[in-house]
Structure formats: structure tokens, C-alpha cells
Design an enzyme around this catalytic site. Structure first.
Site, PDB file in Angstrom:
ATOM      1  N   CYS A 156       0.810  -1.220   0.000  1.00 52.12           N
ATOM      2  CA  CYS A 156       0.000   0.000   0.000  1.00 52.12           C
ATOM      3  C   CYS A 156       0.846   1.274   0.000  1.00 52.12           C
ATOM      4  CB  CYS A 156      -0.932   0.014   1.209  1.00 52.12           C
ATOM      5  SG  CYS A 156      -2.224  -1.237   1.127  1.00 52.12           S
TER       6      CYS A 156
HETATM    7  N1  COA Z   1     -19.692  -8.830   9.598  1.00 56.27           N
HETATM    8  C1  COA Z   1     -20.200  -8.778  10.834  1.00 56.27           C
HETATM    9  N2  COA Z   1     -19.453  -8.896  11.943  1.00 56.27           N
HETATM   10  C2  COA Z   1     -18.141  -9.087  11.779  1.00 56.27           C
HETATM   11  C3  COA Z   1     -17.544  -9.168  10.511  1.00 56.27           C
HETATM   12  C4  COA Z   1     -18.371  -9.030   9.387  1.00 56.27           C
HETATM   13  N3  COA Z   1     -17.886  -9.055   8.149  1.00 56.27           N
HETATM   14  N4  COA Z   1     -16.216  -9.349  10.664  1.00 56.27           N
HETATM   15  C5  COA Z   1     -15.980  -9.408  11.975  1.00 56.27           C
HETATM   16  N5  COA Z   1     -17.142  -9.252  12.665  1.00 56.27           N
HETATM   17  C6  COA Z   1     -17.347  -9.252  14.110  1.00 56.27           C
HETATM   18  C7  COA Z   1     -16.334 -10.095  14.827  1.00 56.27           C
HETATM   19  O1  COA Z   1     -16.739 -11.449  14.858  1.00 56.27           O
HETATM   20  C8  COA Z   1     -16.293  -9.463  16.186  1.00 56.27           C
HETATM   21  O2  COA Z   1     -17.402  -9.933  16.913  1.00 56.27           O
HETATM   22  P1  COA Z   1     -17.304 -10.135  18.523  1.00 56.27           P
HETATM   23  O3  COA Z   1     -17.041  -8.772  19.083  1.00 56.27           O
HETATM   24  O4  COA Z   1     -18.652 -10.688  18.863  1.00 56.27           O
HETATM   25  O5  COA Z   1     -16.164 -11.092  18.716  1.00 56.27           O
HETATM   26  C9  COA Z   1     -16.540  -7.984  15.907  1.00 56.27           C
HETATM   27  O6  COA Z   1     -17.159  -7.930  14.623  1.00 56.27           O
HETATM   28  C10 COA Z   1     -15.251  -7.179  15.883  1.00 56.27           C
HETATM   29  O7  COA Z   1     -14.297  -7.821  15.019  1.00 56.27           O
HETATM   30  P2  COA Z   1     -12.860  -7.223  14.776  1.00 56.27           P
HETATM   31  O8  COA Z   1     -12.162  -8.086  13.778  1.00 56.27           O
HETATM   32  O9  COA Z   1     -12.192  -7.024  16.091  1.00 56.27           O
HETATM   33  O10 COA Z   1     -13.271  -5.837  14.112  1.00 56.27           O
HETATM   34  P3  COA Z   1     -12.511  -4.476  14.078  1.00 56.27           P
HETATM   35  O11 COA Z   1     -13.347  -3.467  14.734  1.00 56.27           O
HETATM   36  O12 COA Z   1     -11.089  -4.598  14.485  1.00 56.27           O
HETATM   37  O13 COA Z   1     -12.551  -4.157  12.526  1.00 56.27           O
HETATM   38  C11 COA Z   1     -11.053  -4.152  10.645  1.00 56.27           C
HETATM   39  C12 COA Z   1     -11.885  -4.995  11.615  1.00 56.27           C
HETATM   40  C13 COA Z   1     -10.285  -5.076   9.730  1.00 56.27           C
HETATM   41  C14 COA Z   1     -12.028  -3.294   9.834  1.00 56.27           C
HETATM   42  C15 COA Z   1     -10.116  -3.245  11.449  1.00 56.27           C
HETATM   43  O14 COA Z   1      -9.399  -3.987  12.400  1.00 56.27           O
HETATM   44  C16 COA Z   1      -9.149  -2.515  10.549  1.00 56.27           C
HETATM   45  O15 COA Z   1      -9.526  -1.828   9.635  1.00 56.27           O
HETATM   46  N6  COA Z   1      -7.858  -2.571  10.869  1.00 56.27           N
HETATM   47  C17 COA Z   1      -6.864  -1.905  10.081  1.00 56.27           C
HETATM   48  C18 COA Z   1      -6.504  -2.807   8.970  1.00 56.27           C
HETATM   49  C19 COA Z   1      -6.040  -2.111   7.736  1.00 56.27           C
HETATM   50  O16 COA Z   1      -6.447  -1.019   7.419  1.00 56.27           O
HETATM   51  N7  COA Z   1      -5.220  -2.813   7.003  1.00 56.27           N
HETATM   52  C20 COA Z   1      -4.686  -2.394   5.778  1.00 56.27           C
HETATM   53  C21 COA Z   1      -3.594  -1.440   6.071  1.00 56.27           C
HETATM   54  S1  COA Z   1      -2.873  -0.973   4.628  1.00 56.27           S
END
Ligand code: COA
Length: 371
Positions: A156
Site C-alpha cells: 500500500c
Molecule cells: N460482519 C459482521 N461482523 C463481523 C464481521 C463481518 N464481516 N467481521 C468481523 N465481525 C465481528 C467479529 O466477529 C467481532 O465480533 P465479537 O465482538 O462478537 O467477537 C466484531 O465484529 C469485531 O471484530 P474485529 O475483527 O475485532 O473488528 P474491528 O473493529 O477490528 O474491525 C477491521 C476490523 C479489519 C475493519 C479493522 O481492524 C481494521 O480496519 N484494521 C486496520 C486494517 C487495515 O487497514 N489494514 C490495511 C492497512 S494498509
């Protein structure tokens, strides 16, 4: 030594949009089929049931509402869930080069000068069409550019690494102008069956022309460029030419994009915010004087947090440019789309920042001043 200027930019939007609702409908249809097909094994505790995705989660966790894609049919078919992109004969331009050329033509038109002034083409992107010949050389040929061309991949962060490379070539007198392109068909590396990440990416191509300042009319002075890398396994893609030496691993999920999203969030936000603030200080730029931030478009919460840390307050509307609602994460192209679409209203001397970050970890900062 000649200074360098961002002289023009271009943007190519693929023909199809894919909404969160369409993505979730397909994902949930896949989940229902999987769970039905494995009902007995799930009941016996031998297989774990899959859980559906939701539009509300995607928008809240990422800020993404839609994305552009080069093919939609395969992505909305629960039996397929990957882009359908037929192979082309070697006599035809490859699709990645084609979309890069479309963005480049727009940049060249905006620049208004003959391509004979360009001495190098850099294709800076997360995924290349093939091992070789380089995408950049194919783009060079399609546009009738002399000189040399090569591909570079810093995930990225590729665009800022490309701009710095271009600015350094100009500073050392190697060339007078560089075309840098960022074609991203991220739908090809995304696991649409992975609930945690199926919504993250979109396809696009961007182009930037970097030129000697003493030959440029208008544009943006490049005040300073800085790059940083720090190894991490938290964003990874193990696809590579040696995979065929281990066919037993061919279908493992690690041959596509995988990440530890929470860890990425926690570790990259401070790394990037500190880098911006330190680079600004070394350039004698007060971060609060930046009129606009054009950050890599990763995730709304991540971008907002970096914006707050850099400016020391909540950014005003439009100050920290967000385009990921429409485009999703487009890897190397994100910060360039933001710059391309939202660089109006600047007076000569106004400052802005292009910044990208991602796998590696890697990050790059490019401070610019309107001429
Ligand atoms: N639909 C519904 N629920 C979902 C889901 C989906 N597609 N994916 C995960 N969940 C749920 C999980 O099961 C979890 O449930 P729980 O609280 O009951 O255990 C909850 O949502 C939170 O999951 P989590 O993975 O911790 O979500 P998050 O808030 O961390 O968001 C990302 C996930 C990936 C959006 C976030 O971590 C992110 O953007 N991180 C940065 C990554 C990034 O930008 N990478 C590229 C950099 S170049």
C-alpha cells in the site's frame, strides 16, 4: 541539484461498482450453502459453522460503502467469489497495464507536454500481472515513451516510494520527468470468502507525473520525502513463484491477502503519526499549517485517528480527505486518488501532505507546496 514537482495526476475508475449490500448478500448466500452442505459435520462438532457478514458492521468498522471492480459477475456469484478475468494473448496489452495507461493518459493530457519529455516509467503497486516483463515496460511501450521503466512493490505504500524514487532521479539529473502509475486490481488478491476482510479492497488505477521544477509550470513543489519500513507479519500475502514447489499449500488462505486487523490498527497509527510529525518538524513545517491531508485510504477510524494526532485536533470537514467510502482500500492508489480529487482551493504557498502506509510495515511521506 534540480528540485522536483508533482506536475499532473490521472485516475481511472473501473466500470462496475459493488456495494456492501451486494457483497454481503453474496457472502451470506455462500455461508448458507456451506452450512447446509456441512450440516451433519457441524452438528457433530467436526466442522465449524460459518457466520454471516453485515453491512452495518462493514460501514462502522471500515467506513467503506462501495468499491469499483473490473469484473462484477464473478464477485456476486456465491459459487465463484473471485473476479473473472480471462487470460489475454501475449499480443494484447495486459489488463493491469491497460488500466495504468488509462490513468496515465489523463495525467499526460492534464500535463499538456509531449511524452518525449518523460525519461522513466515506474509501476508502483501491490500486485503485478506477472513476474516479467515488467508492467512498467508494457506501459512505456503503449505510450511511446523512451528511456527506462521498472516495477516496484511496496504494497500500500508503493506510490510514495515511487514519488520519492522519481524525485531522487530528478534531483540527480538522471531524467527530467517520470511517469509513475499505480494499477491495482485488488479484487484479485482478496479472499471474498473471508468474513474479516471480504469488504476491504477495491480496484482502480492512478498516475502521477513528477518533473524538474525549473521546467514545470504550476503543480506542487515536493518539499520533502521520507520512507520507513519495519518488518511485520500482520499484513501478509504468501502468493509467489515458489508456491508450485509446495502444491499441498496452494489452496491455503495465506496465498491471498491476510491480516491481523486489530494489531495493524494499533501498531500502524502511532508509527505513521509519529513519522509525519517528525518529518514535518525536520522540514520546519508546523503540522497544524497543513491545509490538507491526503492519507492512504485504509480504514475510516485509522485515518481519523492519524488526522487527529497530526493536527492536534479533530480535522475540519474536507481537511483530512476521505474517499474510501466510495473506493474502499485501493492499496497504493488511495492517497493519490484523494490528492487527485481534492486538491482545489489552494493558494500558492499552501501546504499539504501525501502519506501512504501498509504491509511491510511500510510508510512514506511526501510534503507538497502549491506553486
Ligand atoms: N460482519 C459482521 N461482523 C463481523 C464481521 C463481518 N464481516 N467481521 C468481523 N465481525 C465481528 C467479529 O466477529 C467481532 O465480533 P465479537 O465482538 O462478537 O467477537 C466484531 O465484529 C469485531 O471484530 P474485529 O475483527 O475485532 O473488528 P474491528 O473493529 O477490528 O474491525 C477491521 C476490523 C479489519 C475493519 C479493522 O481492524 C481494521 O480496519 N484494521 C486496520 C486494517 C487495515 O487497514 N489494514 C490495511 C492497512 S494498509
Amino acid at each position: 541539484m534540480p528540485d522536483a514537482v508533482i506536475a499532473a495526476t490521472g485516475l481511472y475508475n473501473p466500470p462496475f461498482t459493488l456495494s456492501n449490500a451486494e457483497l454481503v448478500e453474496t457472502f451470506n448466500a455462500y455461508v448458507a450453502r456451506f452450512n447446509a452442505a456441512n450440516a451433519e459435520a457441524i452438528a457433530a462438532g467436526e466442522v465449524e459453522a460459518l457466520i454471516g457478514s453485515s453491512v452495518e458492521f462493514i460501514e462502522k468498522a471500515s467506513g467503506i460503502k462501495s468499491r469499483y471492480v473490473v469484473d462484477k459477475t464473478g464477485l456476486v456469484d456465491p459459487e465463484v467469489m473471485r473476479p473473472s478475468i480471462p487470460e489475454r494473448p501475449d499480443s494484447e496489452i495486459s489488463i493491469l497495464a491497460e488500466i495504468a495507461v488509462a490513468a496515465a493518459r489523463q495525467a499526460i493530457e492534464a500535463w499538456g507536454k509531449p511524452v518525449s519529455r518523460i525519461g522513466a516509467v515506474i509501476c508502483a503497486a501491490s500486485n503485478m500481472q506477472r513476474a516479467y516483463p515488467a508492467m512498467a515496460i508494457e506501459v512505456q511501450q503503449a505510450l511511446g515513451i523512451d528511456g527506462f521503466a521498472f516495477d516496484m512493490n511496496v504494497a500500500c505504500s508503493s506510490a510514495t516510494f515511487g514519488i520519492k524514487t522519481a524525485a531522487d532521479y530528478i534531483a540527480t539529473g538522471s531524467v527530467d520527468a517520470v511517469l509513475m502509475v499505480n494499477p491495482e486490481i485488488t479484487s484479485g488478491h482478496l479472499n471474498f470468502r473471508d468474513r474479516d476482510s471480504h469488504f476491504i479492497f477495491g480496484d482502480v488505477a492512478t498516475a502521477v507525473i513528477v518533473e524538474r521544477a525549473d521546467e514545470a509550470e504550476g503543480g506542487w513543489d515536493i518539499l520533502g520525502t521520507r520512507l520507513k519500513t519495519q518488518f511485520s507479519n500482520n499484513i501478509r500475502n504468501n502468493f509467489g513463484f515458489l508456491n508450485r514447489g509446495a502444491p499441498e499449500g496452494a489452496d491455503k488462505a495465506d496465498k491471498l491477502f491476510v491480516q491481523e486487523g486489530r494489531k495493524v490498527f494499533r501498531e500502524v497509527v502511532p508509527m505513521v503519526s509519529d513519522m509525519i510529525v517528525e518529518h514535518a518538524r525536520d522540514l520546519g513545517v508546523e503540522p497544524t499549517s497543513l491545509k490538507r491531508l491526503w492519507l492512504h485510504q485504509a480504514n475510516i477510524n485509522m485515518n481519523e485517528m492519524i488526522g487527529r494526532r497530526v493536527l492536534g485536533r479533530d480535522p475540519a470537514p474536507g481537511e483530512n480527505v476521505i474517499i474510501l467510502d466510495e473506493y474502499a482500500n485501493t492499496s497504493s492508489a488511495g492517497s493519490i486518488i484523494a490528492f487527485h480529487k481534492a486538491n482545489d482551493g489552494f493558494a500558492a504557498g499552501d501546504l499539504g501532505l501525501i502519506c501512504s502506509f501498509g504491509a511491510g510495515y511500510s510508510a512514506g511521506t511526501v510534503f507538497v507546496r502549491k506553486r
